[in-house]
Design an enzyme around this catalytic site. Structure first.
Site, PDB file in Angstrom:
ATOM      1  N   TYR A  27       0.834  -1.216   0.000  1.00 34.23           N
ATOM      2  CA  TYR A  27       0.000   0.000   0.000  1.00 34.23           C
ATOM      3  C   TYR A  27       0.862   1.256   0.000  1.00 34.23           C
ATOM      4  O   TYR A  27       0.621   2.185   0.767  1.00 34.23           O
ATOM      5  CB  TYR A  27      -0.919   0.027   1.225  1.00 34.23           C
ATOM      6  CG  TYR A  27      -2.008  -1.010   1.149  1.00 34.23           C
ATOM      7  CD1 TYR A  27      -3.111  -0.795   0.325  1.00 34.23           C
ATOM      8  CD2 TYR A  27      -1.930  -2.191   1.863  1.00 34.23           C
ATOM      9  CE1 TYR A  27      -4.105  -1.747   0.231  1.00 34.23           C
ATOM     10  CE2 TYR A  27      -2.920  -3.148   1.766  1.00 34.23           C
ATOM     11  CZ  TYR A  27      -4.008  -2.913   0.948  1.00 34.23           C
ATOM     12  OH  TYR A  27      -4.996  -3.855   0.851  1.00 34.23           O
ATOM     13  N   TYR A 155     -13.714  -5.033   5.642  1.00 30.22           N
ATOM     14  CA  TYR A 155     -12.420  -5.423   5.082  1.00 30.22           C
ATOM     15  C   TYR A 155     -12.256  -6.916   5.313  1.00 30.22           C
ATOM     16  O   TYR A 155     -12.334  -7.381   6.452  1.00 30.22           O
ATOM     17  CB  TYR A 155     -11.251  -4.665   5.730  1.00 30.22           C
ATOM     18  CG  TYR A 155      -9.925  -5.186   5.235  1.00 30.22           C
ATOM     19  CD1 TYR A 155      -9.436  -4.797   3.986  1.00 30.22           C
ATOM     20  CD2 TYR A 155      -9.201  -6.112   5.965  1.00 30.22           C
ATOM     21  CE1 TYR A 155      -8.243  -5.317   3.497  1.00 30.22           C
ATOM     22  CE2 TYR A 155      -8.005  -6.635   5.485  1.00 30.22           C
ATOM     23  CZ  TYR A 155      -7.540  -6.238   4.255  1.00 30.22           C
ATOM     24  OH  TYR A 155      -6.362  -6.750   3.762  1.00 30.22           O
ATOM     25  N   ASP A 249     -15.789 -13.271  10.164  1.00 26.39           N
ATOM     26  CA  ASP A 249     -14.371 -13.012   9.913  1.00 26.39           C
ATOM     27  C   ASP A 249     -13.790 -12.419  11.188  1.00 26.39           C
ATOM     28  O   ASP A 249     -13.923 -11.232  11.446  1.00 26.39           O
ATOM     29  CB  ASP A 249     -14.224 -12.064   8.717  1.00 26.39           C
ATOM     30  CG  ASP A 249     -12.760 -11.701   8.456  1.00 26.39           C
ATOM     31  OD1 ASP A 249     -11.903 -12.013   9.308  1.00 26.39           O
ATOM     32  OD2 ASP A 249     -12.496 -11.085   7.407  1.00 26.39           O
ATOM     33  N   LYS A 278      -4.114 -13.731  12.328  1.00 29.42           N
ATOM     34  CA  LYS A 278      -3.412 -12.655  13.033  1.00 29.42           C
ATOM     35  C   LYS A 278      -2.831 -13.098  14.386  1.00 29.42           C
ATOM     36  O   LYS A 278      -1.707 -13.575  14.413  1.00 29.42           O
ATOM     37  CB  LYS A 278      -4.328 -11.443  13.173  1.00 29.42           C
ATOM     38  CG  LYS A 278      -4.514 -10.712  11.830  1.00 29.42           C
ATOM     39  CD  LYS A 278      -4.998  -9.295  11.991  1.00 29.42           C
ATOM     40  CE  LYS A 278      -4.847  -8.469  10.744  1.00 29.42           C
ATOM     41  NZ  LYS A 278      -5.866  -8.673   9.715  1.00 29.42           N
TER      42      LYS A 278
HETATM   43  C1  LIG Z   1      -6.112  -8.843   8.382  1.00 30.51           C
HETATM   44  C2  LIG Z   1      -7.486  -9.236   7.994  1.00 30.51           C
HETATM   45  C3  LIG Z   1      -7.720 -10.059   6.878  1.00 30.51           C
HETATM   46  C4  LIG Z   1      -6.612 -10.532   5.973  1.00 30.51           C
HETATM   47  O1  LIG Z   1      -5.620 -11.244   6.642  1.00 30.51           O
HETATM   48  P1  LIG Z   1      -4.158 -11.350   6.009  1.00 30.51           P
HETATM   49  O2  LIG Z   1      -3.436 -12.266   6.934  1.00 30.51           O
HETATM   50  O3  LIG Z   1      -3.602  -9.963   5.991  1.00 30.51           O
HETATM   51  O4  LIG Z   1      -4.304 -11.900   4.643  1.00 30.51           O
HETATM   52  C5  LIG Z   1      -9.032 -10.392   6.597  1.00 30.51           C
HETATM   53  N1  LIG Z   1     -10.050  -9.962   7.352  1.00 30.51           N
HETATM   54  C6  LIG Z   1      -9.855  -9.174   8.433  1.00 30.51           C
HETATM   55  C7  LIG Z   1     -11.027  -8.743   9.255  1.00 30.51           C
HETATM   56  C8  LIG Z   1      -8.569  -8.771   8.772  1.00 30.51           C
HETATM   57  O5  LIG Z   1      -8.387  -7.959   9.820  1.00 30.51           O
END
Ligand SMILES: *Cc1c(COP(=O)(O)O)cnc(C)c1O
Length: 435
Positions: A27, A155, A249, A278
Site C-alpha cells: 500500500y 475489510y 471473519d 493474526k
Molecule cells: C487482516 C485481515 C484479513 C486478511 O488477513 P491477512 O493475513 O492480511 O491476509 C481479513 N479480514 C480481516 C477482518 C482482517 O483484519
C-alpha cells in the site's frame, strides 16, 4: 532531530541503502513515500530501531502480537519444534502440533465449530470460507448460490476473492473494476429499518446467496467502525430464517481483542463458519484457520470424491506455526489476557477522551483493546506518521482513523505513555495547515 528523520540518505542504515531499490512495500506509492522505519529488534511492547531508539508499539504489528514480542514461552516452543520438524506437507500426512491445535480451537470456539482447516494467511482463510460456502450448497445440489453479502466499511483481505467482499467505495474496487467477483454490499443492520430491509433482501436473494460475511463488533481495516452485539445476533437470526450461511471473519477480533476470546461470544452467536488468524500464533508466524460447524462439514461427506473440499495450501498447518499457536493458547490459559483486554477498554477511553474536543476529530471510541480517533480528513499523513516516530511511539493512521491496537499484555504505564503521546501529537496535527 530533523523533521523527517527517515527521509535523508545521509542517515540511512547500510542494509536499507543496499536493499531499498529492490524492495516493494505494501500500500505504498514507492515514488513519493518516505523511507520506512528501520527496525532491528523487538522486545516486550517495543520496536527497537537501527539507531537504538525504542518505540512503544501501538499497533502490535497489525493486531497480531497479543502477548507482546519475543515471549520466551513461544520462542521455546518454536525452537523445540524447529529441531524436530520445521515443516512437512499436510496432504496425506498429519502431525501432533496440528491435531492438538485443531482440537484446542474447536474446544475454545462456541457451539459446534468443530472442523478446523488451516492455511497460511487471513485472506486465504477468507477465500477458503468462500469456497467452503459455495461448495456446501453445490454438494446439496444447488449451484446457483454463488454470491455473498458483506457490509459497508468491511475489510476481508487483499486477494481477489476477499477483495470482492470489501467495502466497494473505501477499498480498491475502483482500481479493479471488471476484475472482481460481484457481491452485495449492505448497510450494517443497526436500526429497525435497516433490519427490515436486510431481512427482506435475504428473502429476495436467498437463492443466489452462499453466505453473509461479517467482522463481528469491530470492523478492521475498512474503517474501524463498531456495532453492538445485537447486530450480530440479528444477522444470526436472519440468516437462519432464510437458510443462508453466516460467516464470521474474526481475523482481527479473535483471541481476546474485543474483551472475549471471540467477538461472537458477546452476541451469544455461533456462526456457520469462522475465520481466525493474526493473533493465532501470538503474532509470530503467518497462520490462519477456517473453522466449520458440523452441519457445514457434514455436507462434504459422501462416497463421491468430488464432494471433498477443494483446497490445500503448500504451507498449511506448518508445524512451527502450530507450535507457536499452541504456546500462544497456553498463555491465554495461564495469563489474564482477557481481563487485560477488558481493563484496557476503560483506560483507552479515558486517555483518548481529550481528543474529542480537538479540531477535525469527529469521534473517539474504544472496544476492548481497540482505541479509535476518527477525523474528518487525515491531511499531512506522512508528516503525522513520522511525528509519532519522533515522539517515541509506533502508530500508523490510515483512511480517516488514528487508532491503537496494542498488545493485550501492555502494562498500564506504557499504555498511559502511548496514549498521552497520541493525544499530544493529534493535538499538534489538528493545528497544522491543510485541514
Ligand atoms: C487482516 C485481515 C484479513 C486478511 O488477513 P491477512 O493475513 O492480511 O491476509 C481479513 N479480514 C480481516 C477482518 C482482517 O483484519
Amino acid at each position: 532531530m530533523s523533521d523527517h528523520p527517515t527521509g535523508h540518505d545521509a542517515r540511512i542504515v547500510p542494509w536499507q541503502q543496499a536493499g531499498k531499490d529492490f524492495i516493494w512495500m505494501p500500500y505504498c506509492q514507492m515514488q513519493t513515500a518516505p523511507l520506512p522505519t528501520p527496525v532491528v529488534a523487538t522486545e516486550g511492547v517495543r520496536l527497537i530501531l537501527a539507531d537504538g531508539r525504542r518505540l512503544i508499539d501501538g499497533m502490535a504489528s497489525w493486531w497480531s502480537a497479543c502477548h507482546g514480542y519475543n515471549h520466551p514461552l513461544i520462542r521455546a516452543a518454536v525452537e523445540d519444534q524447529l529441531a524436530w520438524m520445521p515443516h512437512v506437507m499436510f496432504g496425506g500426512i498429519q502431525h501432533e502440533p496440528a491435531l492438538r491445535l485443531a482440537s484446542r480451537l474447536a474446544h475454545l470456539l462456541p457451539g459446534d465449530l468443530n472442523r478446523v482447516f488451516f492455511s497460511d494467511s487471513g485472506s486465504v482463510a477468507v477465500e477458503i470460507a468462500m469456497k467452503m460456502a459455495v461448495q456446501f450448497w453445490r454438494n446439496q445440489g444447488t449451484s446457483t448460490r454463488n454470491r455473498f453479502v458483506s457490509f459497508h466499511n468491511a475489510y476481508h483481505g487483499d486477494t481477489t476473492g476477499a477483495m470482492s467482499l470489501c467495502d466497494p467505495v473505501r477499498s480498491m474496487h475502483a482500481h479493479f473494476k471488471g476484475a472482481l467477483l460481484e457481491q452485495y454490499c449492505r448497510e450494517i443492520p443497526d436500526t429497525a429499518d435497516r433490519r427490515r430491509e436486510f431481512d427482506q433482501f435475504l428473502e429476495e436473494h436467498r437463492d443466489e446467496l452462499a453466505g453473509v460475511f461479517i467482522e463481528p463488533l469491530v470492523q478492521g481495516a475498512g474503517g474501524m467502525r463498531f456495532h453492538a452485539p445485537d447486530v450480530v445476533a440479528f444477522l444470526r437470526e436472519s440468516c437462519r430464517r432464510h437458510n443462508v450461511l453466516l460467516i464470521a471473519d474474526e481475523l482481527a477480533t479473535g483471541f481476546g481483542r474485543t474483551g472475549s476470546m471471540f467477538a461472537v461470544e458477546q452476541a451469544d452467536v455461533v456462526p456457520d463458519i469462522i475465520c481466525l488468524g493474526k493473533a493465532l500464533t501470538g503474532g509470530t508466524m503467518g497462520m490462519a484457520a477456517t473453522i466449520a460447524t458440523d452441519r457445514v462439514f457434514d455436507a462434504f461427506l459422501s462416497d463421491d470424491p468430488s464432494f471433498a473440499l477443494m483446497h490445500g495450501p503448500t504451507f498449511m498447518a506448518n508445524p512451527l506455526a502450530c507450535a507457536a499457536a499452541n504456546a500462544s493458547l497456553d498463555l491465554f490459559d495461564t495469563e489474564p489476557r482477557l481481563e487485560q483486554a477488558q481493563a484496557m477498554e476503560g483506560r483507552l477511553a479515558a486517555a483518548l477522551e481529550p481528543c474529542r474536543q480537538m479540531p477535525h476529530v469527529v469521534d473517539v471510541r474504544c472496544k476492548g483493546a481497540v482505541g479509535v480517533v476518527q477525523v474528518d480528513e487525515l491531511f499531512q499523513l506522512d508528516r503525522l506518521r513520522s511525528r509519532f516516530v519522533e515522539r517515541g511511539v509506533w502508530v500508523r493512521p490510515f483512511g480517516d482513523v488514528i487508532y491503537l491496537t496494542p498488545s493485550l499484555s501492555m502494562e498500564a504505564d506504557d499504555l498511559a505513555m502511548l496514549c498521552e503521546t497520541l493525544v499530544s501529537v493529534v493535538d499538534e496535527w489538528s493545528r497544522w495547515d491543510g485541514g
